[in-house]
Motif scaffolding. Structure first.
Motif, PDB file in Angstrom:
ATOM      1  N   VAL A 198       0.840  -1.199   0.000  1.00 49.21           N
ATOM      2  CA  VAL A 198       0.000   0.000   0.000  1.00 49.21           C
ATOM      3  C   VAL A 198       0.872   1.245   0.000  1.00 49.21           C
ATOM      4  O   VAL A 198       2.077   1.192   0.244  1.00 49.21           O
ATOM      5  CB  VAL A 198      -0.962   0.021   1.215  1.00 49.21           C
ATOM      6  N   GLY A 199       0.228   2.383  -0.232  1.00 46.55           N
ATOM      7  CA  GLY A 199       0.927   3.664  -0.242  1.00 46.55           C
ATOM      8  C   GLY A 199       0.183   4.644  -1.117  1.00 46.55           C
ATOM      9  O   GLY A 199      -0.764   4.275  -1.821  1.00 46.55           O
ATOM     10  N   ARG A 200       0.616   5.903  -1.097  1.00 45.99           N
ATOM     11  CA  ARG A 200      -0.022   6.895  -1.954  1.00 45.99           C
ATOM     12  C   ARG A 200       0.359   6.621  -3.413  1.00 45.99           C
ATOM     13  O   ARG A 200       1.277   5.832  -3.687  1.00 45.99           O
ATOM     14  CB  ARG A 200       0.389   8.302  -1.527  1.00 45.99           C
ATOM     15  N   PRO A 201      -0.313   7.258  -4.371  1.00 43.13           N
ATOM     16  CA  PRO A 201      -0.024   6.988  -5.778  1.00 43.13           C
ATOM     17  C   PRO A 201       1.400   7.360  -6.193  1.00 43.13           C
ATOM     18  O   PRO A 201       2.003   8.290  -5.647  1.00 43.13           O
ATOM     19  CB  PRO A 201      -1.046   7.864  -6.521  1.00 43.13           C
ATOM     20  N   ASN A 202       1.916   6.594  -7.149  1.00 47.36           N
ATOM     21  CA  ASN A 202       3.163   6.915  -7.847  1.00 47.36           C
ATOM     22  C   ASN A 202       4.415   6.856  -6.981  1.00 47.36           C
ATOM     23  O   ASN A 202       5.353   7.621  -7.183  1.00 47.36           O
ATOM     24  CB  ASN A 202       3.058   8.302  -8.506  1.00 47.36           C
ATOM     25  N   VAL A 203       4.437   5.936  -6.016  1.00 49.22           N
ATOM     26  CA  VAL A 203       5.652   5.739  -5.216  1.00 49.22           C
ATOM     27  C   VAL A 203       6.395   4.467  -5.632  1.00 49.22           C
ATOM     28  O   VAL A 203       7.451   4.160  -5.072  1.00 49.22           O
ATOM     29  CB  VAL A 203       5.334   5.690  -3.705  1.00 49.22           C
ATOM     30  N   GLY A 204       5.819   3.717  -6.600  1.00 51.20           N
ATOM     31  CA  GLY A 204       6.508   2.512  -7.099  1.00 51.20           C
ATOM     32  C   GLY A 204       5.952   1.214  -6.572  1.00 51.20           C
ATOM     33  O   GLY A 204       6.648   0.192  -6.579  1.00 51.20           O
ATOM     34  N   LYS A 205       4.686   1.222  -6.112  1.00 50.76           N
ATOM     35  CA  LYS A 205       4.104  -0.005  -5.564  1.00 50.76           C
ATOM     36  C   LYS A 205       4.040  -1.116  -6.616  1.00 50.76           C
ATOM     37  O   LYS A 205       4.415  -2.260  -6.346  1.00 50.76           O
ATOM     38  CB  LYS A 205       2.693   0.278  -5.028  1.00 50.76           C
ATOM     39  N   SER A 206       3.550  -0.782  -7.805  1.00 51.80           N
ATOM     40  CA  SER A 206       3.391  -1.808  -8.842  1.00 51.80           C
ATOM     41  C   SER A 206       4.740  -2.346  -9.305  1.00 51.80           C
ATOM     42  O   SER A 206       4.886  -3.531  -9.574  1.00 51.80           O
ATOM     43  CB  SER A 206       2.610  -1.237 -10.030  1.00 51.80           C
ATOM     44  N   MET A 207       5.728  -1.473  -9.396  1.00 51.09           N
ATOM     45  CA  MET A 207       7.049  -1.941  -9.810  1.00 51.09           C
ATOM     46  C   MET A 207       7.654  -2.863  -8.748  1.00 51.09           C
ATOM     47  O   MET A 207       8.289  -3.868  -9.065  1.00 51.09           O
ATOM     48  CB  MET A 207       7.971  -0.754 -10.083  1.00 51.09           C
ATOM     49  N   LEU A 208       7.440  -2.539  -7.470  1.00 57.48           N
ATOM     50  CA  LEU A 208       7.922  -3.417  -6.394  1.00 57.48           C
ATOM     51  C   LEU A 208       7.181  -4.749  -6.432  1.00 57.48           C
ATOM     52  O   LEU A 208       7.787  -5.818  -6.265  1.00 57.48           O
ATOM     53  CB  LEU A 208       7.719  -2.732  -5.043  1.00 57.48           C
ATOM     54  N   PHE A 209       5.863  -4.698  -6.665  1.00 56.49           N
ATOM     55  CA  PHE A 209       5.068  -5.918  -6.800  1.00 56.49           C
ATOM     56  C   PHE A 209       5.639  -6.803  -7.916  1.00 56.49           C
ATOM     57  O   PHE A 209       5.820  -8.008  -7.745  1.00 56.49           O
ATOM     58  CB  PHE A 209       3.619  -5.530  -7.109  1.00 56.49           C
TER      59      PHE A 209
END
Length: 444
Positions: A9-20
Motif C-alpha cells: 500500500v501507499g499513496r499513488p506513484n511511489v513505485g508499488k506496482s514496480m515493487l510488486f
C-alpha cells in the motif's frame, strides 16, 4: 487453506506496482508514471526461502479526496489491508514524507497489522541515504531502503515478511471436517438461489437485478454427507461493464472467495451456455488449483428438451471450458431444487481427489508402463530419460518428474503422462500441477 497474504500500500506513484512486479518476478501490474494506474487490487504469488505467499498490489491511497475514482482506490486498499496478514507501505525517497504519507501511516497503525516501511527509489548502492532518516517520523514498522528497479533491499524486506506471516501448517487433512465451497459465476446465474435451496431458508437476497449480492457470505451447513461452509459471492462482470464502484469491489471479493475455498461450484446458465465471462471465472478457479464442479443451472427453464438434450448441452459446456475436462458437470434447478442433492457427493468426491496423495512406488510403476507404451521424445539424437517421479504436494496434486534434460520434456508428453495418471488414479474434479526437474551430471 489460503496462502498468507501481504498487501502493498501507499499513496499513488511511489513505485508499488514496480515493487510488486519485482517481488513476484513477473510483469503483472501495469507500471506507468501516472498516479492511479493501478485501480483494482492485483494478486500475485511470491516465493522466498522455499516459502510461498500471496501479494496484493493496491491502488494508491489518497486520503481526503473528492474524486470518486480515488475514493474507490482507497476502498480497494482498505480491503487489501483488512485481508492481509502483514503490510508493506511504500514511500518515495525523492519526494520525502508528505501529508498523504502521514495519513496512510495513521490508517496502518489503526489496523494493528505488522507493517514494513519500504523507502523506495533508493537506486544507488552504498552508505545509507541521509534522506531516508526523515521517514522514521512516520512512526510505523521496520524501515527498509529499496529499489524496485534494481532489487536493492528486497531480500531483507522478504526476510521480514517471512517473520511476520503465519507459520506454514499442514492443511492437507481438514481436521475440523469442514469443506469450504465457493459458489461463483457471472451475475444473475442463480448463485443465491442455489444457496437458499441448499440451506432451506431465505438466507440471501434473491433478485433478477444483476449484482444484488454485493459481498461474500459464509453459511455453515451439515447433512448426512458431511459439514460444509458455503461462500456465496457477488457475480463477476466483464471489466467493460463494471461502471459503479461497488461492482468493482465485489469482483475482488469473488477472487478472495476462490482463494479460500476448497471446492468451487462454477454456475453456468443452461439457456445461455458458456459465455466469455464464464471462461474467465473458470480460469481463475483452474489457476488457483481448486477442486471444481461445473453446475449448469436453470435446467427447468430449458424448453423442448429431448432424449439427447442434456448430452448435447454437456458437450457444448465442455467445448467452452476445454481446459477443465477433469471437472464433472451436473445439471440442476436451484429454483425448484431438482437434482440439487446430487452436488453433495460430488463436492466430497472432488475434494478428496484434490487432496489425494499417491505413493512414489505406485507413481513410478505407472511411469514405467507409460514410457514403455509410448517412448519418450527425442531431439537431434538425444532421448528424454525420466528417472523417476514423486508427488510434492496436494491442493492440487503436484507431481515432480526428474529427467536428464528438461527441454526434451515436451508439453505433449507431459499431457500424455498426466492422462495416464488420471486414468489409473482418477483425480476427477481437480487440476494437476507438473514440475520437471533436470538432474545434474553427477546424478546421471
Amino acid at each position: 487453506m489460503a496462502k498468507p497474504l501481504v498487501a502493498i500500500v501507499g499513496r499513488p506513484n511511489v513505485g508499488k506496482s514496480m515493487l510488486f512486479n519485482k517481488l513476484t518476478g513477473r510483469r503483472t501490474s501495469i507500471v506507468e508514471d501516472t498516479p492511479g494506474v493501478t485501480r483494482d487490487r492485483i494478486y500475485g504469488e511470491c516465493e522466498w526461502c522455499n516459502r510461498t505467499f500471496s501479494l496484493v498490489d493496491t491502488g494508491g491511497i489518497e486520503p481526503g479526496t473528492d474524486s470518486d475514482m480515488l475514493k474507490f482506490m482507497r476502498r480497494q486498499a482498505e480491503i487489501g489491508i483488512e485481508l492481509a496478514d502483514c503490510i508493506i507501505m511504500v514511500t518515495d525517497v525523492h519526494s520525502g514524507v508528505t501529508a498523504a504519507d502521514m495519513d496512510v501511516a495513521t490508517m496502518l497503525r489503526k489496523s494493528g497489522k505488522p507493517v514494513a516501511l519500504a523507502v523506495n527509489k533508493c537506486d544507488s548502492v552504498g552508505p545509507v541515504n541521509p534522506d531516508v532518516y526523515e521517514f522514521y517520523a512516520l512512526g510505523i514498522g521496520d524501515l527498509f531502503e529499496t529499489s524496485a528497479v534494481h532489487g536493492h533491499g528486497t531480500g531483507d524486506l522478504l526476510d521480514w515478511v517471512l517473520e511476520n506471516i503465519p507459520d506454514e501448517e499442514d492443511d492437507e487433512n481438514n481436521d475440523d471436517g469442514l469443506i469450504h465451497v465457493a459458489i461463483v459465476g457471472k451475475p444473475n446465474v442463480g448463485k443465491s438461489s442455489l444457496l437458499n435451496q441448499i440451506l432451506g431458508e431465505e438466507r440471501v437476497i434473491v433478485s433478477n437485478v444483476a449484482g444484488t449480492t454485493r459481498d461474500a457470505i459464509d453459511s455453515e451447513f451439515e447433512n448426512e454427507t458431511g459439514k460444509y461452509v458455503f461462500i456465496d459471492t457477488a457475480g463477476m462482470r466483464r471489466k467493460s461493464k463494471v461502471d459503479d464502484m461497488i461492482e468493482r469491489y465485489s469482483n475482488m471479493r469473488t477472487v478472495a472467495a476462490i482463494e479460500r475455498a476448497d471446492v468451487c461450484l462454477i454456475l453456468v446458465d443452461a439457456n445461455e451456455g458458456v459465455t466469455e465471462q464464464d471462461t474467465k471465472i473458470a480460469g481463475l478457479v483452474h489457476e488457483a488449483g481448486k477442486a471444481a464442479i461445473i453446475v449448469v443451472n436453470k435446467w427447468d427453464a430449458v424448453e423442448n428438451k429431448e432424449t439427447n438434450t442434456m448430452r448435447d448441452k454437456e458437450a457444448a459446456v465442455r467445448d467452452g471450458l476445454s481446459y477443465m475436462t477433469y471437472a464433472p458437470v451436473v445439471f440442476l434447478s436451484a429454483l425448484t431444487g431438482h437434482r440439487v442433492d446430487k452436488i453433495f457427493p460430488m463436492i466430497r468426491s472432488v475434494y478428496e481427489q484434490n487432496t489425494t496423495r499417491i505413493t512414489t512406488g505406485a507413481l513410478n510403476s505407472i511411469l514405467a508402463e507409460a514410457t514403455a507404451r509410448v517412448q519418450p521424445p527425442t531431439d537431434k539424437g538425444r532421448r528424454l530419460k525420466i528417472y523417476y517421479m514423486t508427488q510434492a504436494g496436494t491442493k492440487p496434486p503436484h507431481f515432480v518428474f526428474f529427467c536428464n534434460e528438461a527441454k526434451l520434456f515436451h508439453f505433449s508428453y507431459q499431457r500424455y503422462l498426466e492422462n495416464q495418471i488420471r486414468e489409473v488414479f482418477g483425480l476427477q474434479g481437480t487440476p494437476i500441477r507438473i514440475t520437471v526437474r533436470q538432474k545434474g551430471d553427477k546424478e546421471e
